[in-house]
Scaffold this motif. Structure first.
Motif, mmCIF file in Angstrom:
data_model
loop_
_atom_site.group_PDB
_atom_site.id
_atom_site.type_symbol
_atom_site.label_atom_id
_atom_site.label_comp_id
_atom_site.label_asym_id
_atom_site.label_seq_id
_atom_site.Cartn_x
_atom_site.Cartn_y
_atom_site.Cartn_z
ATOM 1 N N THR A 17 -9.955 -5.321 -2.955
ATOM 2 C CA THR A 17 -11.209 -5.914 -2.479
ATOM 3 C C THR A 17 -11.488 -5.553 -1.027
ATOM 4 O O THR A 17 -12.626 -5.676 -0.561
ATOM 5 N N SER A 18 -10.451 -5.111 -0.303
ATOM 6 C CA SER A 18 -10.642 -4.659 1.080
ATOM 7 C C SER A 18 -11.034 -3.193 1.144
ATOM 8 O O SER A 18 -11.327 -2.670 2.230
ATOM 9 N N GLY A 19 -11.005 -2.509 -0.017
ATOM 10 C CA GLY A 19 -11.331 -1.097 -0.048
ATOM 11 C C GLY A 19 -10.192 -0.204 0.396
ATOM 12 O O GLY A 19 -10.371 1.005 0.571
ATOM 13 N N ALA A 20 -9.005 -0.795 0.579
ATOM 14 C CA ALA A 20 -7.855 -0.005 1.038
ATOM 15 C C ALA A 20 -7.185 0.731 -0.102
ATOM 16 O O ALA A 20 -6.434 1.677 0.121
ATOM 17 N N HIS A 21 -7.441 0.283 -1.334
ATOM 18 C CA HIS A 21 -6.819 0.941 -2.482
ATOM 19 C C HIS A 21 -7.760 0.810 -3.669
ATOM 20 O O HIS A 21 -8.172 -0.291 -4.029
ATOM 21 N N ALA A 22 -8.084 1.914 -4.271
ATOM 22 C CA ALA A 22 -9.056 1.927 -5.366
ATOM 23 C C ALA A 22 -8.418 1.691 -6.726
ATOM 24 O O ALA A 22 -9.098 1.720 -7.737
ATOM 25 N N GLY A 23 -7.126 1.431 -6.762
ATOM 26 C CA GLY A 23 -6.444 1.222 -8.034
ATOM 27 C C GLY A 23 -5.828 2.511 -8.541
ATOM 28 O O GLY A 23 -6.183 3.612 -8.120
ATOM 29 N N VAL A 24 -4.857 2.378 -9.428
ATOM 30 C CA VAL A 24 -4.204 3.541 -10.011
ATOM 31 C C VAL A 24 -4.242 3.399 -11.515
ATOM 32 O O VAL A 24 -4.378 2.299 -12.041
ATOM 33 N N SER B 291 3.395 -12.551 -9.142
ATOM 34 C CA SER B 291 2.055 -13.065 -8.846
ATOM 35 C C SER B 291 1.680 -12.845 -7.388
ATOM 36 O O SER B 291 0.518 -12.585 -7.064
ATOM 37 N N GLU B 292 2.669 -12.938 -6.501
ATOM 38 C CA GLU B 292 2.414 -12.663 -5.088
ATOM 39 C C GLU B 292 2.076 -11.187 -4.883
ATOM 40 O O GLU B 292 1.153 -10.841 -4.131
ATOM 41 N N THR B 293 2.810 -10.310 -5.550
ATOM 42 C CA THR B 293 2.530 -8.878 -5.465
ATOM 43 C C THR B 293 1.124 -8.583 -5.981
ATOM 44 O O THR B 293 0.368 -7.807 -5.371
ATOM 45 N N ALA B 294 0.755 -9.210 -7.102
ATOM 46 C CA ALA B 294 -0.584 -9.020 -7.657
ATOM 47 C C ALA B 294 -1.655 -9.483 -6.681
ATOM 48 O O ALA B 294 -2.722 -8.859 -6.567
ATOM 49 N N ALA B 295 -1.393 -10.571 -5.956
ATOM 50 C CA ALA B 295 -2.358 -11.063 -4.971
ATOM 51 C C ALA B 295 -2.558 -10.041 -3.852
ATOM 52 O O ALA B 295 -3.683 -9.827 -3.379
ATOM 53 N N HIS B 296 -1.484 -9.400 -3.419
ATOM 54 C CA HIS B 296 -1.602 -8.382 -2.375
ATOM 55 C C HIS B 296 -2.375 -7.162 -2.882
ATOM 56 O O HIS B 296 -3.204 -6.599 -2.152
ATOM 57 N N ILE B 297 -2.114 -6.765 -4.128
ATOM 58 C CA ILE B 297 -2.851 -5.631 -4.689
ATOM 59 C C ILE B 297 -4.336 -5.953 -4.781
ATOM 60 O O ILE B 297 -5.195 -5.143 -4.418
ATOM 61 N N ARG B 298 -4.659 -7.154 -5.266
ATOM 62 C CA ARG B 298 -6.068 -7.564 -5.345
ATOM 63 C C ARG B 298 -6.712 -7.545 -3.964
ATOM 64 O O ARG B 298 -7.851 -7.068 -3.798
ATOM 65 N N TYR B 299 -6.007 -8.034 -2.961
ATOM 66 C CA TYR B 299 -6.536 -8.058 -1.595
ATOM 67 C C TYR B 299 -6.800 -6.638 -1.090
ATOM 68 O O TYR B 299 -7.835 -6.360 -0.468
ATOM 69 N N LEU B 300 -5.880 -5.721 -1.372
ATOM 70 C CA LEU B 300 -6.080 -4.328 -0.955
ATOM 71 C C LEU B 300 -7.272 -3.704 -1.669
ATOM 72 O O LEU B 300 -8.060 -2.969 -1.059
ATOM 73 N N LEU C 15 0.835 -1.205 0.000
ATOM 74 C CA LEU C 15 0.000 0.000 0.000
ATOM 75 C C LEU C 15 0.869 1.254 0.000
ATOM 76 O O LEU C 15 0.574 2.236 -0.699
ATOM 77 N N HIS C 16 1.956 1.203 0.768
ATOM 78 C CA HIS C 16 2.873 2.346 0.804
ATOM 79 C C HIS C 16 3.479 2.603 -0.575
ATOM 80 O O HIS C 16 3.550 3.752 -1.032
ATOM 81 N N VAL C 17 3.908 1.531 -1.248
ATOM 82 C CA VAL C 17 4.507 1.672 -2.572
ATOM 83 C C VAL C 17 3.470 2.183 -3.569
ATOM 84 O O VAL C 17 3.769 3.050 -4.405
ATOM 85 N N LEU C 18 2.251 1.674 -3.491
ATOM 86 C CA LEU C 18 1.190 2.156 -4.369
ATOM 87 C C LEU C 18 0.948 3.653 -4.157
ATOM 88 O O LEU C 18 0.702 4.407 -5.103
ATOM 89 N N GLY C 19 1.037 4.075 -2.907
ATOM 90 C CA GLY C 19 0.838 5.482 -2.597
ATOM 91 C C GLY C 19 1.914 6.389 -3.174
ATOM 92 O O GLY C 19 1.705 7.592 -3.323
#
Length: 347
Positions: free
Chosen positions: A333-340, A322-331, A286-290
């Motif tokens: 679907t959790s509403g923690a990140h709306a995508g970029v 693929s592991e990184t993608a799984a974490h992004i998907r989890y964030l 999440l930090h990196v996405l930010g």
């Protein structure tokens, strides 16, 4: 995250010593009728799979027979011979999940014995569900490009036609096992528990009277099992994995017999540590996405990796993505990140 359960206690001390020395561990009698047998996993950092041979006077069931290689086949047959079991006397084969270091040798063993093969009820070999291997490989290359993988590394990250065809050669199950099912062998009744995450249909086998659990790759004493967003796999595998960790978080007195590394007690503590590791990793993602990382590859490149990002190649490179993608998907679907913009997570 509460982690106040007792720390793990290593019970497979010879296995741990072998792991640290980077040699094959010994064959061991874990409990009456339950034998741990290492089977080599060539050209892989995991080095070997710990198979479990469940044997009594009438039956012999092999759990996670390992990767199909000539050396591994010799190792397993030699161990069976020491237990008084011939190659034609195997009655059943259970794979905790469909990966090649678990299900790989099942087809060869079944051909030589007529043994039944069992997988989890929800386990689908989604990676090999294709019509044309070359078309599938091309689609996977497009997927890697969508994840931002540089053109020069797309072939390294994507599934090759040869690799896809190899997956097609894995044994098909004769039986399906899931929650509510049990398996009676070696004087024990093994309760089946579905533990999706590492794969969609991963299962663990619990012997409640003997206080043993064959945990496959769901829970290991030191390594965090890979949870990936894969081709036609779970759409939110990390969420599934967290739920599965919570399912097994009790029973610290059980001895855990994993498919890699070494046996231990303290499954509750280990499950909580793994869940906290997932939470820490998600916070890092999440930090990196930010910071504005626009692609899966760019996010993965900026994360911390135990051996360093530059060391990751071939399969390890793909698993990291693929592991990184799984974490992004989890964030997401959790509403923690709306995508970029530009972040592609198509399955």
């Amino acid at each position: 995250m509460q982690t106040d359960a007792p720390a793990i206690t290593i019970t497979g001390t010879a296995q741990k010593e072998a792991w640290q020395r980077r040699v094959m561990p010994p064959i061991e009698l874990v409990a009456p009728g339950v034998n741990s047998v290492p089977v080599v996993f060539p050209d892989n950092p995991m080095r070997y799979t710990l198979s479990y041979v469940l044997v009594d006077g009438n039956e012999c069931v092999v759990v996670d027979p390992g990767f199909d290689s000539e050396e591994g086949h010799r190792q397993l047959l030699s161990a069976l011979a020491d237990l008084g079991v011939g190659p034609g006397e195997i009655t059943g084969i259970v794979a905790t999940h469909f990966h090649t270091d678990h299900l790989g040798m099942a087809a060869r063993l079944a051909r030589g014995s007529g043994a039944w093969v069992a997988l989890g009820r929800q386990e689908r070999r989604h990676i090999s569900a294709f019509e044309d291997a070359h078309e599938e490989s091309a689609l996977d290359q497009s997927r890697m490009l969508g994840w931002g993988v540089p053109h020069g590394r797309v072939a390294e990250a994507a599934m090759t036609p040869e690799g896809l065809l190899h997956m097609r050669q894995l044994a098909d199950p004769d039986r399906r096992l899931g929650d509510g099912d049990s398996l009676s062998v070696a004087g024990r009744t093994w309760r089946i528990m579905e533990t999706p995450g590492h794969t969609p249909g991963h299962i663990c086998l619990w012997d409640d009277n003997g206080e043993l659990v064959l945990s496959g790759d769901h829970i290991l004493p030191r390594i965090s099992p890979n949870v990936s967003l894969e081709i036609r796999g779970d759409t939110d595998p990390l969420r599934q994995n967290i739920a599965s960790l919570r399912r097994i978080a009790g029973n610290d007195h059980y001895e855990v017999c994993p498919a890699h590394e070494y046996r231990f007690r303290g499954v509750g503590h280990r499950a909580r540590v793994l869940e906290e590791h997932i939470a820490e990793r998600s916070r890092e993602v999440l930090h990196v996405l930010g910071k504005g990382a626009p692609t899966v590859h760019e996010v993965a490149r900026r994360l911390t990796w135990s051996r360093g990002w530059e060391s990751l190649g071939q399969l390890q490179f793909r698993l990291a993505l693929s592991e990184t993608a799984a974490h992004i998907r989890y964030l997401v679907t959790s509403g923690a990140h709306a995508g970029v913009p530009g972040l592609v997570l198509a399955d």
